[in-house]
Structures are given as C-alpha cells and as structure tokens.
Design a protein around this motif. Structure first.
Motif, PDB file in Angstrom:
ATOM      1  N   THR A 126       0.832  -1.209   0.000  1.00  0.00           N
ATOM      2  CA  THR A 126       0.000   0.000   0.000  1.00  0.00           C
ATOM      3  C   THR A 126       0.864   1.255   0.000  1.00  0.00           C
ATOM      4  OG1 THR A 126      -0.204   0.017   2.415  1.00  0.00           O
ATOM      5  CG2 THR A 126      -1.942  -1.100   1.168  1.00  0.00           C
ATOM      6  N   TRP A 127       2.122   1.119   0.415  1.00  0.00           N
ATOM      7  CA  TRP A 127       3.039   2.250   0.395  1.00  0.00           C
ATOM      8  C   TRP A 127       3.579   2.503  -1.006  1.00  0.00           C
ATOM      9  CZ3 TRP A 127       6.181  -0.263   4.865  1.00  0.00           C
ATOM     10  CH2 TRP A 127       5.432  -0.199   6.037  1.00  0.00           C
ATOM     11  N   TYR A 128       3.428   1.534  -1.903  1.00  0.00           N
ATOM     12  CA  TYR A 128       3.945   1.631  -3.270  1.00  0.00           C
ATOM     13  C   TYR A 128       2.806   1.383  -4.262  1.00  0.00           C
ATOM     14  CZ  TYR A 128       8.254   1.062  -0.687  1.00  0.00           C
ATOM     15  OH  TYR A 128       9.285   1.213   0.216  1.00  0.00           O
ATOM     16  N   PRO A 129       1.935   2.368  -4.450  1.00  0.00           N
ATOM     17  CA  PRO A 129       0.768   2.152  -5.325  1.00  0.00           C
ATOM     18  C   PRO A 129       1.137   1.952  -6.792  1.00  0.00           C
ATOM     19  CG  PRO A 129       0.896   4.431  -4.607  1.00  0.00           C
ATOM     20  CD  PRO A 129       1.955   3.688  -3.864  1.00  0.00           C
ATOM     21  N   GLN A 130       2.357   2.285  -7.193  1.00  0.00           N
ATOM     22  CA  GLN A 130       2.749   2.125  -8.584  1.00  0.00           C
ATOM     23  C   GLN A 130       3.074   0.676  -8.948  1.00  0.00           C
ATOM     24  OE1 GLN A 130       4.622   3.537  -6.243  1.00  0.00           O
ATOM     25  NE2 GLN A 130       6.724   2.836  -6.428  1.00  0.00           N
ATOM     26  N   VAL A 131       3.158  -0.225  -7.970  1.00  0.00           N
ATOM     27  CA  VAL A 131       3.473  -1.631  -8.231  1.00  0.00           C
ATOM     28  C   VAL A 131       2.283  -2.288  -8.925  1.00  0.00           C
ATOM     29  CG1 VAL A 131       3.959  -3.868  -7.173  1.00  0.00           C
ATOM     30  CG2 VAL A 131       5.066  -1.810  -6.295  1.00  0.00           C
ATOM     31  N   ASP A 132       2.560  -2.957 -10.059  1.00  0.00           N
ATOM     32  CA  ASP A 132       1.527  -3.669 -10.806  1.00  0.00           C
ATOM     33  C   ASP A 132       1.447  -5.097 -10.277  1.00  0.00           C
ATOM     34  OD1 ASP A 132      -0.311  -4.601 -12.586  1.00  0.00           O
ATOM     35  OD2 ASP A 132       0.956  -4.376 -14.359  1.00  0.00           O
TER      36      ASP A 132
END
Length: 109
Positions: free
Chosen positions: A37-43
């Motif tokens: 959730t800290w890295y929303p850019q992760v697909d």
C-alpha cells in the motif's frame, strides 16, 4: 468428550497442521499487501505479485466497498490481517480450539 471419535482423532493432526499453514501463508500475504500500500505504482499482475494478489484481492475488494481509504491510505489489509490473526489464534494457537482438542484426544487415546 463424546464427540471425539476415532476418525476425528486420526484426522485432527492433519487438519490442525494444514489450517495452521494456510492461515500463516494468508497472514504473510496480507503483510506483503500492507507494505505494497506504500507503493501504489506496483503492478500486481506482473512478476511474482499475483501470488500475493490472487488470495487477498477478493477479500480486499469487498471490504473496500465498506471502508473507504483513511487519509488516502487503504487500511483494509490491516483489518484482514487482524481478523486472520484472531482466527488463527482461536483455532490453532497455543490455547486454540483445535490445539486443545488435539491435546485432549492424545490424553484419552
């Protein structure tokens, strides 16, 4: 303990182990989702991320409809982590229901 049949005594260790492993893996998946959730850019559709997304997303998607993000942060993985930890402790923890049944059945048999 009249409900403890020989069949239950034979199956109980396997059920206890499998349920404990399943709940532990699920807990780890939700821990990873909390970090993600800290890295929303992760697909979550590429690489190894589907191994974490597939078992968690159905629960998270349904919970997101009830609980909105707080301050822009998705808190649903934290909620599910707490619920799964509670269930794991109640069933297979040291004082859990299945653990106590396993202990008592080994004393009787």
């Amino acid at each position: 303990m009249s409900f403890v049949t020989p069949t239950l005594v034979a199956v109980l260790p396997v059920v206890h182990l499998m349920l404990g492993l399943l709940l532990t893996v699920w807990t780890l998946c939700f821990l990873v989702r909390i970090v993600l959730t800290w890295y929303p850019q992760v697909d979550l559709r590429v690489g190894l991320w589907p191994l974490v997304a597939i078992p968690t997303e159905p629960l998270l998607a349904s919970t997101r409809r009830l609980i909105a993000p707080i301050g822009g942060v998705d808190v649903t993985p934290v909620i599910w982590l707490g619920l799964i930890s509670l269930v794991r402790e109640l069933l297979v923890g040291q004082q859990g229901l299945l653990s106590q049944l396993l202990i008592r059945s080994s004393m009787v048999g």
